[in-house]
Motif scaffolding. Structure first.
Motif, short mmCIF file in Angstrom:
data_model
loop_
_atom_site.label_atom_id
_atom_site.label_comp_id
_atom_site.label_asym_id
_atom_site.label_seq_id
_atom_site.Cartn_x
_atom_site.Cartn_y
_atom_site.Cartn_z
N VAL A 47 0.57 -1.53 0.07
CA VAL A 47 -0.02 0.19 0.17
C VAL A 47 1.15 1.36 -0.26
O VAL A 47 1.97 1.43 0.68
N ARG A 48 0.54 1.97 -0.79
CA ARG A 48 1.42 3.47 -1.09
C ARG A 48 0.72 4.62 -2.03
O ARG A 48 -0.29 4.78 -1.64
N GLY A 49 0.95 5.88 -1.28
CA GLY A 49 0.46 6.87 -1.41
C GLY A 49 0.21 7.60 -0.35
O GLY A 49 -0.25 6.51 0.62
N ALA A 50 0.79 8.72 -0.25
CA ALA A 50 0.33 9.67 1.30
C ALA A 50 -0.56 8.87 2.09
O ALA A 50 -0.91 8.72 3.12
N PRO A 51 -1.64 9.86 1.51
CA PRO A 51 -3.08 9.71 2.26
C PRO A 51 -4.13 7.60 2.29
O PRO A 51 -4.32 7.95 3.62
N ALA A 52 -3.71 6.90 1.30
CA ALA A 52 -4.05 5.23 1.81
C ALA A 52 -2.66 5.33 2.70
O ALA A 52 -3.61 4.08 3.22
N ILE A 53 -1.38 5.75 2.92
CA ILE A 53 -0.85 4.96 3.69
C ILE A 53 -1.92 5.01 5.29
O ILE A 53 -2.03 4.56 6.30
N GLY A 54 -2.07 7.02 5.66
CA GLY A 54 -2.86 7.29 6.80
C GLY A 54 -3.66 6.35 6.81
O GLY A 54 -3.86 5.82 7.81
N ILE A 55 -4.68 6.08 6.14
CA ILE A 55 -6.26 5.53 6.58
C ILE A 55 -5.52 3.62 6.32
O ILE A 55 -5.57 3.94 7.66
N ALA A 56 -4.61 3.19 5.83
CA ALA A 56 -4.19 2.65 6.51
C ALA A 56 -3.73 2.26 7.67
O ALA A 56 -4.10 0.49 8.63
N ALA A 57 -2.67 2.79 7.95
CA ALA A 57 -2.76 3.01 10.00
C ALA A 57 -3.41 2.84 10.50
O ALA A 57 -3.58 2.58 11.98
N ALA A 58 -4.68 4.15 10.08
CA ALA A 58 -5.96 4.46 11.17
C ALA A 58 -6.47 2.85 11.66
O ALA A 58 -6.81 2.36 12.56
N TYR A 59 -6.53 2.36 10.14
CA TYR A 59 -6.75 0.64 11.27
C TYR A 59 -5.93 -0.13 12.03
O TYR A 59 -6.27 -1.09 12.12
N GLY A 60 -4.75 0.33 11.26
CA GLY A 60 -4.17 -1.23 11.35
C GLY A 60 -4.11 -0.60 13.24
O GLY A 60 -4.09 -1.32 14.25
N LEU A 61 -4.74 0.53 13.94
CA LEU A 61 -5.02 0.21 15.45
C LEU A 61 -6.00 0.04 15.73
O LEU A 61 -5.67 -0.46 16.72
N VAL A 62 -6.41 -0.31 15.05
CA VAL A 62 -7.69 -0.67 15.07
C VAL A 62 -8.26 -2.09 15.84
O VAL A 62 -8.65 -2.96 16.86
N LEU A 63 -7.27 -2.56 14.62
CA LEU A 63 -6.83 -4.74 14.67
C LEU A 63 -5.37 -4.36 16.37
O LEU A 63 -5.97 -5.52 16.23
N ALA A 64 -4.99 -3.64 16.29
CA ALA A 64 -4.59 -4.11 17.68
C ALA A 64 -5.07 -3.87 18.75
O ALA A 64 -5.00 -4.70 19.90
N VAL A 65 -5.81 -2.70 19.08
CA VAL A 65 -6.74 -3.03 20.10
C VAL A 65 -7.15 -3.89 20.54
O VAL A 65 -7.86 -3.59 21.51
N ARG A 66 -8.23 -4.24 19.36
CA ARG A 66 -8.89 -5.85 19.46
C ARG A 66 -8.64 -7.10 19.78
O ARG A 66 -8.68 -7.58 20.50
N ARG A 67 -6.77 -6.87 20.02
CA ARG A 67 -6.35 -7.76 19.99
C ARG A 67 -6.07 -7.79 21.30
O ARG A 67 -5.30 -9.01 22.81
N ASP A 68 -5.78 -6.43 22.26
CA ASP A 68 -4.57 -6.67 23.14
C ASP A 68 -5.01 -4.90 23.15
O ASP A 68 -4.65 -4.06 22.74
N PRO A 69 -5.86 -5.05 24.25
CA PRO A 69 -6.31 -2.47 24.49
C PRO A 69 -4.87 -2.03 24.85
O PRO A 69 -4.64 -1.14 24.38
N GLN A 70 -3.85 -2.69 25.84
CA GLN A 70 -2.74 -2.47 26.19
C GLN A 70 -2.07 -2.46 25.25
O GLN A 70 -0.50 -1.71 25.16
N SER A 71 -2.33 -2.44 23.72
CA SER A 71 -0.37 -2.27 22.61
C SER A 71 -1.64 -1.02 22.08
O SER A 71 -0.02 -1.54 21.43
N PHE A 72 -2.07 -0.05 22.33
CA PHE A 72 -2.15 0.98 21.98
C PHE A 72 -0.77 1.48 21.27
O PHE A 72 -0.05 1.93 20.26
N ASP A 73 -0.39 1.97 22.41
CA ASP A 73 1.40 2.68 22.34
C ASP A 73 2.44 2.27 21.36
O ASP A 73 2.87 2.41 20.50
N ALA A 74 2.54 0.52 21.84
CA ALA A 74 3.40 -0.35 21.49
C ALA A 74 2.72 -0.53 19.63
O ALA A 74 3.77 0.27 18.47
#
Length: 333
Positions: A47-74
């Motif tokens: 995935v590339r292109g500055a806007p798309a990278i930002g969108i993908a990363a936002a969803y990536g945080l959702v995936l992280a906290v669903r697995r472990d709510p303590q993992s946000f900062d990491a």
């Protein structure tokens, strides 16, 4: 974007990312189940292109906290380190962090990620309209890299301007560069233009200056990965050379990007971090050596175009022309 092909799809419980490394000959999606999967896809150029990278990363945080709510900062750190130049990445992550601070809840994060995704599409449509209005009838334009639906939440930034101009009947011809070494222009921009029937020709990166001696080019239209407070703009490597050639030949130069691409904490282009990638991207092609074994290479991914070479910066809030720090701050205030 034409058809039903979407570059970023939230397919709960996974994030599906169109693998842009194998386009245009194969349509393949990566199913990301963690922040690490998303960071790998971003760093690996799936995935590339500055806007798309930002969108993908936002969803990536959702995936992280669903697995472990303590993992946000990491997860925030892993995603933030995946690409250093595109400010949209940090902007989206900071926006998600503000939501998490107010309400540490995965559902709230998901709602914000979806909002970022939908807002990008709406912004791009406005950028397209404002940019198209700057083009005269029968315009001939050059564009670099891929700044279309594949690189954004939909429609595109610089390629969105081209789409809107074509729909309005303002456009006569597009020349799109190969964009070495990943060939985003030859593989991705050419595919998007071809799918929509927009008249276009592929041109080697090094042939654009010569093209400007043979064709009456009206505009060079590019996107941006970061715009400094003074208007200096970081974009795909080769953009600076296009701006120099454009100024030499009396061709106007437009940068099209959402307002989230501005970094007012960055005073000038000299302060923008420029990502460098492995020499193998230059010395090899699909794993096969094209240079002597062991040969070194200088492989910056971006360069900086000085504001003095930019005729207009277009974002969803309007047009900045002439480009200056005062004009930028006024529009963004």
């Amino acid at each position: 974007m034409s058809g039903a092909v979407l570059p970023i799809v939230w397919a709960d419980p996974v994030l599906r990312l169109l693998d842009q490394r194998v386009l245009p000959h194969e349509l393949s999606y990566l199913d990301c189940q963690s922040a690490e999967d998303v960071a790998s896809a971003i760093h690996g150029m799936a995935v590339r292109g500055a806007p798309a990278i930002g969108i993908a990363a936002a969803y990536g945080l959702v995936l992280a906290v669903r697995r472990d709510p303590q993992s946000f900062d990491a997860a925030f750190r892993v995603l933030g380190d995946s690409r250093p130049t595109a400010v949209n990445l940090r902007w989206a992550l900071e926006r998600m962090r503000e939501v998490w601070r107010r309400r540490p809840d995965a559902a709230a994060l998901l709602a914000e990620a979806i909002a970022i995704h939908e807002e990008d599409l709406a912004q791009n449509l406005k950028i397209g309209r404002y940019g198209a209005e700057l083009l005269g009838q029968g315009a001939k334009v050059v564009t670099h890299c891929n700044t279309g639906a594949l690189a954004t939440g939909g429609h595109g930034t610089a390629l969105g301007v081209i789409r809107s101009a074509w729909a309005a009947g303002h456009l006569a011809q597009v020349f799109n560069t190969e964009t070495r070494p990943w060939l985003q222009g030859a593989r991705l921009t050419a595919w998007e233009l071809h799918e929509e029937g927009i008249p276009a020709k592929l041109v080697a990166d090094g042939a654009v200056a010569h093209l400007m001696t043979r064709e009456k080019i009206d505009w060079v239209i590019v996107g941006a990965d970061r715009i400094a407070a003074n208007g200096d703009t970081a974009n795909k490597i080769g953009t600076y050379a296009l701006a120099v050639a454009a100024r030499r030949h009396g061709v106007k130069f437009m940068v099209a990007a959402p307002s989230g691409t501005f970094d007012l904490s960055c005073p000038s282009g000299q302060a923008i971090p420029i990502e460098e990638r492995t020499p193998r991207e230059l010395t090899e092609f699909r794993g096969e050596p094209v240079a002597p074994l062991g040969y070194d290479a200088f492989n910056p991914v971006f360069d900086v175009t000085p504001a003095e070479l930019i005729d207009a910066i277009v974002c969803e809030r309007g047009v900045i022309s002439p480009v200056s720090e005062a004009a930028i701050r006024k529009l963004l205030s």
